[in-house]
Design an enzyme around this catalytic site. Sequence first.
Site, PDB file in Angstrom:
ATOM      1  N   GLU A 178       0.818  -1.226   0.000  1.00 23.44           N
ATOM      2  CA  GLU A 178       0.000   0.000   0.000  1.00 23.44           C
ATOM      3  C   GLU A 178       0.851   1.275   0.000  1.00 23.44           C
ATOM      4  OE1 GLU A 178      -2.900  -0.578   3.160  1.00 23.44           O
ATOM      5  OE2 GLU A 178      -3.539  -2.472   2.291  1.00 23.44           O
ATOM      6  N   GLU A 283      -5.369  -7.721  -1.310  1.00 21.63           N
ATOM      7  CA  GLU A 283      -6.188  -7.437  -0.119  1.00 21.63           C
ATOM      8  C   GLU A 283      -7.453  -6.754  -0.580  1.00 21.63           C
ATOM      9  OE1 GLU A 283      -4.901  -5.277   3.403  1.00 21.63           O
ATOM     10  OE2 GLU A 283      -2.862  -6.031   3.137  1.00 21.63           O
TER      11      GLU A 283
END
Length: 360
Positions: A178, A283
């Site tokens: 991320e 995810e």
Amino acid sequence: MIYLSDPKATKPAQTLYQRLAMISKSHTLIGQQDALAYGVGRRSATYAWRSDMADVCGKFPAVFGWDFGHLGLDGRNLDGVDFGYMKLWMSEVYRRGGINTVSWHMRNPLTGGDAWDTGLRVVKEILPGGSKQARYLSRLDRAADFITSLTTPSDLALSRAGLLVHEKIPLIFRPFHEHTGSWFWWGQKWCSKEEFIQLWRFTVHYLRNEKGLHQLIYAYSPDRFNDRSHYLERYPGHDVVDVFGLDDYHDLGKNGKTTALVQRLRTIVELADEYGKLAALTETGYESIPEANWWTGRLSPALFQDPLAAKIAWVLLWRNDRKTHHYGPYPGHLSSPDFIAFSRDERVTFLEDFAQIEFS
Ligand code: BMA
């Protein structure tokens, strides 16, 4: 055939990569973080083979996510998972034909705070020449010890004959995830593009060349991105990445747009096809799943309505911690009947199915 970026990749790692490449053409594996370690309203103090997902639909995920955060601190990871049991679970996952993937919410090596402790330029301090490089190396050493200890007898007959050969368990390693966001200390606001790339390349080379780890499959896993060039902005190179990943909660959440997620999935699948790698939704989820038909109504169209996007290898849901923080179903949850319907879709592949699919 696609090949891992590590020219010395172990055979089991290479085989797993090929299997994923083949299966991703027509199926998507389902995964979940910490699926075996605990469930909503239930934390076992010991080792057990159980997951909320299996309690709901009778099947276990095929991909099992784990996290190295707090490794070496007090025996448990940042979410309370005992590292000793984690090892047992990972071995058993592999023995049953499943896949382990590891993320790392690494504590801030400069301040000693957690992964979300941002505000300082930490990355440059852990690179060669930086004030915290030694601390960073000792963390990599610890992770390497853990990974090295993950082995399994490669052949039961041989092992009974006293010729025990230990096979290194392959892992999908997904560090510095991320990074297009700025909530972790390695996020885009807290280091330059060059520093991020250097950190990634340094880490892979250290694990490969100094620690001799060749069982790792590396996943590059930004959060949402605008377009292909944004996705590739901090891409560290084809020789250190095997999976084009994406973490995306937003597009399947309250005000999310399925079309935006589908477009992103198309981009990573295109990249995977172009460069001979895999793509995965590394995810996702909707916290506490407040919509009864989220699985067939939101997730399934995002995964399957577009034939190109449908070629991702797996989707990993985040952890089932408590009633207000879970991303998978559990018995009695309002979305569980819909999850059962979703689980019957033959494109959705669980552990039990993965072991049975024929590979040509
Ligand atoms: C977040 C939350 C936190 C957890 C962290 C690392 O998304 O689930 O509770 O500590 O991930 O697993």
